[in-house]
Enzyme design. Structure first.
Site, PDB file in Angstrom:
ATOM      1  N   LYS A  14       0.824  -1.212   0.000  1.00 44.74           N
ATOM      2  CA  LYS A  14       0.000   0.000   0.000  1.00 44.74           C
ATOM      3  C   LYS A  14       0.861   1.266   0.000  1.00 44.74           C
ATOM      4  O   LYS A  14       0.566   2.215  -0.711  1.00 44.74           O
ATOM      5  CB  LYS A  14      -0.952  -0.002   1.212  1.00 44.74           C
ATOM      6  CG  LYS A  14      -1.883  -1.222   1.247  1.00 44.74           C
ATOM      7  CD  LYS A  14      -2.915  -1.130   2.372  1.00 44.74           C
ATOM      8  CE  LYS A  14      -2.326  -1.237   3.759  1.00 44.74           C
ATOM      9  NZ  LYS A  14      -1.802  -2.564   4.108  1.00 44.74           N
ATOM     10  N   ARG A  89      -9.727   0.289   9.138  1.00 43.59           N
ATOM     11  CA  ARG A  89      -9.320  -1.084   9.429  1.00 43.59           C
ATOM     12  C   ARG A  89     -10.374  -1.849  10.208  1.00 43.59           C
ATOM     13  O   ARG A  89     -10.157  -3.032  10.513  1.00 43.59           O
ATOM     14  CB  ARG A  89      -8.046  -1.044  10.270  1.00 43.59           C
ATOM     15  CG  ARG A  89      -6.762  -1.334   9.511  1.00 43.59           C
ATOM     16  CD  ARG A  89      -5.622  -1.194  10.501  1.00 43.59           C
ATOM     17  NE  ARG A  89      -4.451  -1.937  10.151  1.00 43.59           N
ATOM     18  CZ  ARG A  89      -3.412  -1.418   9.489  1.00 43.59           C
ATOM     19  NH1 ARG A  89      -3.450  -0.187   9.048  1.00 43.59           N
ATOM     20  NH2 ARG A  89      -2.348  -2.150   9.256  1.00 43.59           N
ATOM     21  N   ARG A 128      11.329  -6.762   4.950  1.00 43.47           N
ATOM     22  CA  ARG A 128      11.255  -5.339   5.287  1.00 43.47           C
ATOM     23  C   ARG A 128      11.820  -5.086   6.681  1.00 43.47           C
ATOM     24  O   ARG A 128      12.479  -4.078   6.926  1.00 43.47           O
ATOM     25  CB  ARG A 128       9.786  -4.879   5.208  1.00 43.47           C
ATOM     26  CG  ARG A 128       9.578  -3.401   5.454  1.00 43.47           C
ATOM     27  CD  ARG A 128       8.170  -2.967   5.091  1.00 43.47           C
ATOM     28  NE  ARG A 128       7.201  -3.273   6.131  1.00 43.47           N
ATOM     29  CZ  ARG A 128       5.888  -3.049   6.024  1.00 43.47           C
ATOM     30  NH1 ARG A 128       5.384  -2.553   4.909  1.00 43.47           N
ATOM     31  NH2 ARG A 128       5.072  -3.342   7.002  1.00 43.47           N
ATOM     32  N   ARG A 134      11.404  -1.267  11.766  1.00 39.73           N
ATOM     33  CA  ARG A 134      10.075  -1.392  12.367  1.00 39.73           C
ATOM     34  C   ARG A 134      10.011  -2.601  13.286  1.00 39.73           C
ATOM     35  O   ARG A 134      10.153  -3.738  12.844  1.00 39.73           O
ATOM     36  CB  ARG A 134       9.016  -1.508  11.266  1.00 39.73           C
ATOM     37  CG  ARG A 134       8.569  -0.161  10.740  1.00 39.73           C
ATOM     38  CD  ARG A 134       7.485  -0.297   9.716  1.00 39.73           C
ATOM     39  NE  ARG A 134       6.310  -1.014  10.199  1.00 39.73           N
ATOM     40  CZ  ARG A 134       5.176  -1.084   9.526  1.00 39.73           C
ATOM     41  NH1 ARG A 134       5.062  -0.490   8.359  1.00 39.73           N
ATOM     42  NH2 ARG A 134       4.157  -1.752  10.007  1.00 39.73           N
ATOM     43  N   ARG A 146      -0.596  -9.708  13.292  1.00 37.10           N
ATOM     44  CA  ARG A 146      -1.134  -8.643  12.431  1.00 37.10           C
ATOM     45  C   ARG A 146      -1.964  -9.229  11.290  1.00 37.10           C
ATOM     46  O   ARG A 146      -3.008  -8.684  10.925  1.00 37.10           O
ATOM     47  CB  ARG A 146       0.001  -7.776  11.886  1.00 37.10           C
ATOM     48  CG  ARG A 146       0.498  -6.779  12.925  1.00 37.10           C
ATOM     49  CD  ARG A 146       1.911  -6.323  12.654  1.00 37.10           C
ATOM     50  NE  ARG A 146       2.063  -5.668  11.384  1.00 37.10           N
ATOM     51  CZ  ARG A 146       3.204  -5.664  10.681  1.00 37.10           C
ATOM     52  NH1 ARG A 146       4.268  -6.311  11.138  1.00 37.10           N
ATOM     53  NH2 ARG A 146       3.268  -5.030   9.542  1.00 37.10           N
TER      54      ARG A 146
HETATM   55  P1  ADP Z   1       0.970  -2.698   8.092  1.00 38.95           P
HETATM   56  O1  ADP Z   1      -0.183  -2.470   7.163  1.00 38.95           O
HETATM   57  O2  ADP Z   1       2.204  -3.180   7.398  1.00 38.95           O
HETATM   58  O3  ADP Z   1       0.621  -3.518   9.287  1.00 38.95           O
HETATM   59  P2  ADP Z   1       0.767   0.039   9.066  1.00 38.95           P
HETATM   60  O4  ADP Z   1       1.894   0.986   9.052  1.00 38.95           O
HETATM   61  O5  ADP Z   1      -0.411   0.350   8.215  1.00 38.95           O
HETATM   62  O6  ADP Z   1       1.442  -1.322   8.668  1.00 38.95           O
HETATM   63  O7  ADP Z   1       0.244  -0.180  10.553  1.00 38.95           O
HETATM   64  C1  ADP Z   1       1.106  -0.510  11.605  1.00 38.95           C
HETATM   65  C2  ADP Z   1       0.307  -0.610  12.923  1.00 38.95           C
HETATM   66  O8  ADP Z   1      -0.292   0.669  13.217  1.00 38.95           O
HETATM   67  C3  ADP Z   1      -0.866  -1.588  12.927  1.00 38.95           C
HETATM   68  O9  ADP Z   1      -0.457  -2.919  13.184  1.00 38.95           O
HETATM   69  C4  ADP Z   1      -1.728  -0.989  14.052  1.00 38.95           C
HETATM   70  O10 ADP Z   1      -1.222  -1.313  15.319  1.00 38.95           O
HETATM   71  C5  ADP Z   1      -1.552   0.502  13.857  1.00 38.95           C
HETATM   72  N1  ADP Z   1      -2.619   1.063  12.978  1.00 38.95           N
HETATM   73  C6  ADP Z   1      -2.425   1.586  11.743  1.00 38.95           C
HETATM   74  N2  ADP Z   1      -3.598   1.972  11.204  1.00 38.95           N
HETATM   75  C7  ADP Z   1      -4.560   1.666  12.130  1.00 38.95           C
HETATM   76  C8  ADP Z   1      -5.974   1.794  12.144  1.00 38.95           C
HETATM   77  N3  ADP Z   1      -6.660   2.309  11.118  1.00 38.95           N
HETATM   78  N4  ADP Z   1      -6.639   1.382  13.257  1.00 38.95           N
HETATM   79  C9  ADP Z   1      -5.975   0.869  14.292  1.00 38.95           C
HETATM   80  N5  ADP Z   1      -4.656   0.697  14.327  1.00 38.95           N
HETATM   81  C10 ADP Z   1      -3.936   1.093  13.251  1.00 38.95           C
END
Ligand code: ADP
Length: 192
Positions: A14, A89, A128, A134, A146
């Site tokens: 994404k 999400r 990654r 991260r 996740r």
């Molecule tokens: P990825 O999609 O690779 O897991 P992101 O950077 O999108 O990575 O998200 C990392 C973390 O940030 C998620 O595992 C969650 O803990 C938090 N997070 C991100 N977006 C949301 C959301 N919309 N609602 C709740 N938690 C979120």
């Protein structure tokens, strides 16, 4: 406005595709993950809270995430449109986003989903983790958590947009440029 939800599991690409789409369509990229990470880096109150969930592979609570997202949108009132990356999400986030966009006289144009199977995701995330720094990409158990949270809470958000005829799935495996091309094709169809 052109408002796109870029959807897909962790590691689907994404972020990579967002950075190309914002240039081509002159959009503002809002990645909730990136915003949380910036807050963690800046040691804000929000960052401390978000970190406690993110490090475990859990979602940050809806109320916190929704209000943060809304204030980010309001920061660029003259935007031509947004790419929402990593948001919504949960079903509650999707409902809240619809209501909020309606209140500012706009709406989601389409949801573009990057489809990638789980084995490929695990590989990509571990790779990654080697240089992204991260914490949530290093540990296979956190990665699995996740993916599980995605399957249980996030994947169903697809139905919310499908019911509005806004869902478009695209194969997320292959060359970055080929995937970008497929996404652009769907956007062209949607904007006519
Ligand atoms: P990825 O999609 O690779 O897991 P992101 O950077 O999108 O990575 O998200 C990392 C973390 O940030 C998620 O595992 C969650 O803990 C938090 N997070 C991100 N977006 C949301 C959301 N919309 N609602 C709740 N938690 C979120």
């Amino acid at each position: 406005m052109l408002n796109i939800v870029l959807f897909g599991p962790p590691g689907a690409g994404k972020g990579t595709q967002s950075s190309k789409l914002i240039v081509k369509y002159n959009l503002v990229h809002l990645s909730t993950g990136d915003i949380f990470r910036a807050n963690i880096k800046g040691e804000t109150e929000l960052g401390v809270l978000a970190k406690s969930y993110m490090d475990k592979g859990q979602l940050v609570p809806d109320e916190v995430t929704i209000s943060m997202l809304q204030s980010e949108v309001l920061k660029t009132p003259n935007a031509k449109g947004f790419i929402f990356d990593g948001f919504p999400r949960t079903h509650a986030q999707a409902e809240a986003l619809d209501k909020f966009l309606y209140s500012i006289s706009t709406e989601i144009s389409l949801m573009l989903a990057l489809e990638v199977e789980e084995d490929e995701l695990r590989k990509r995330l571990l790779l990654r983790g080697k240089d992204s720094g991260r914490a949530d990409d290093v540990n296979p158990e956190i990665i699995q958590k996740r993916i599980d949270v995605y399957n249980a809470e996030t994947f169903p958000v697809k139905d919310f947009y499908q019911a509005q005829n806004k869902y478009k799935g695209v194969n997320g495996v292959g060359e970055v440029d080929a995937i970008f091309h497929s996404l652009c094709e769907e956007i062209e169809v949607a904007i006519g």
